[in-house]
Design an enzyme around this catalytic site. Structure first.
Site, PDB file in Angstrom:
ATOM      1  CE1 TYR A 167      -2.182  19.267  32.708  1.00 39.13           C
ATOM      2  CE2 TYR A 167      -1.678  21.860  32.632  1.00 39.13           C
ATOM      3  CZ  TYR A 167      -1.971  20.974  31.401  1.00 39.13           C
ATOM      4  OH  TYR A 167      -2.440  20.767  30.458  1.00 39.13           O
ATOM      5  CE  LYS A 171       0.923  17.443  30.058  1.00 43.54           C
ATOM      6  NZ  LYS A 171       0.007  16.475  29.075  1.00 43.54           N
ATOM      7  CB  SER A 202     -13.114  27.114  25.757  1.00 44.95           C
ATOM      8  OG  SER A 202     -12.568  26.849  24.877  1.00 44.95           O
TER       9      SER A 202
END
Length: 295
Positions: A167, A171, A202
């Site tokens: 990931y 990016k 969240s």
């Protein structure tokens, strides 16, 4: 911070049905933008559009899974059929997979969604962006790109794979793509910028991560750590629409503030290598974009 009037602008936002994308969609519509909202879940997409309509604004939901190149091309064709201008292309869709999975093109899904989809969608919509100029391309990056490195012999991440590291590397690809695109668009009325929306436990981004990553994010989400989904969505909407950043091409934003990316973003050879490998993986001429410069 309020988003300025966007009533004359058409915006395409991917990943707009949850997390920061959903809040950015609401802010953009509240500011009057004509919004094309892309997501892969029909129920969430329609619910997002319904909430926007109840607030007195409007949006169109387009259901596409951007893991496949055919879907990205179909989305671009759909957009071209629906609108005759595009003021902002906001490439926000992203995933953080704990395990390596592959698309039908045999590309790791994390690379396909996080990097190749923005690359290909921008390519496919570049003529529309050029016809609509001044226009802008925005990509949601992340501060975790600073911990990543890329092997020029493994730019599609077919080598050793660890979910969070993969990931982070995608990016970094986002930032490299934006900086290279901005360079190639220099002298035109199309800008390109990357946004780090902040650390948002969240956001729902890590729902496909490993068990331990999901557990850590659930724990952190109940603590006063990082930014809220609203903060991240506001930053994304700001860079997509605000006149304050109209000329901020080749910029990296930490929230709404200009910031310095990792030094790797300045590596012109790495940027070009990633650009050319990406063109090869999606089957386009690496010489793009060919946009007329301002006189």
């Amino acid at each position: 911070m309020d988003i300025p009037d966007c009533s004359e602008r058409t915006v395409l936002l991917t990943g707009g049905t949850r997390g920061i994308g959903r809040f950015a969609a609401r802010k953009l519509c509240a500011a009057g933008a004509t919004l094309l909202l892309v997501g892969r879940n029909a129920e969430r997409g329609e619910a997002t559009v319904e909430r926007i309509r109840r607030a007195g604004a409007d949006a169109v939901f387009l259901r596409y899974d951007l893991a496949t190149q055919s879907a990205v091309r179909d989305l671009a064709a759909d957009v071209r059929d629906r609108v005759d201008r595009l003021d902002a292309l906001v490439n926000n869709a992203g995933i953080a997979r704990g395990n390596r999975t592959r698309t039908q093109e045999n590309v790791p899904t994390t690379v396909a969604v996080n990097h190749l989809a923005p690359y290909l969608l921008t390519h496919e919509l570049m003529p529309l962006l050029a016809d609509s100029a001044p226009s802008r391309v925005v990509v949601t990056a992340s501060g975790v790109h600073e911990r990543a490195s890329l092997d020029r012999t493994d730019l599609d991440l077919t080598g050793p794979y660890e979910g969070f590291d993969a990931y982070a590397r995608t990016k970094l690809m986002n930032v490299l793509f934006v900086y290279e695109l901005a360079d190639r668009l220099r002298g035109t009325d199309i800008t390109a910028a990357a946004v780090h929306p902040g650390f948002i436990p969240s956001s729902g981004l890590y729902r496909d991560s490993s068990v331990w990553v999901r557990a850590v994010m659930r724990f952190l989400s109940i603590l006063p750590i990082g930014q809220s989904v609203e903060d991240g969505g506001l930053a994304l909407a700001h860079v997509a629409c605000s006149d304050e950043v109209a000329n901020a091409s080749g910029h990296y934003f930490d929230g709404t503030d200009p910031a310095d990316p990792a030094p790797a973003a300045e590596d012109a050879d790495l940027r070009r290598a990633l650009w050319d490998r990406s063109a090869e993986l999606v089957g386009v001429d690496p010489a793009w974009p060919t946009v007329q410069r301002k006189v």
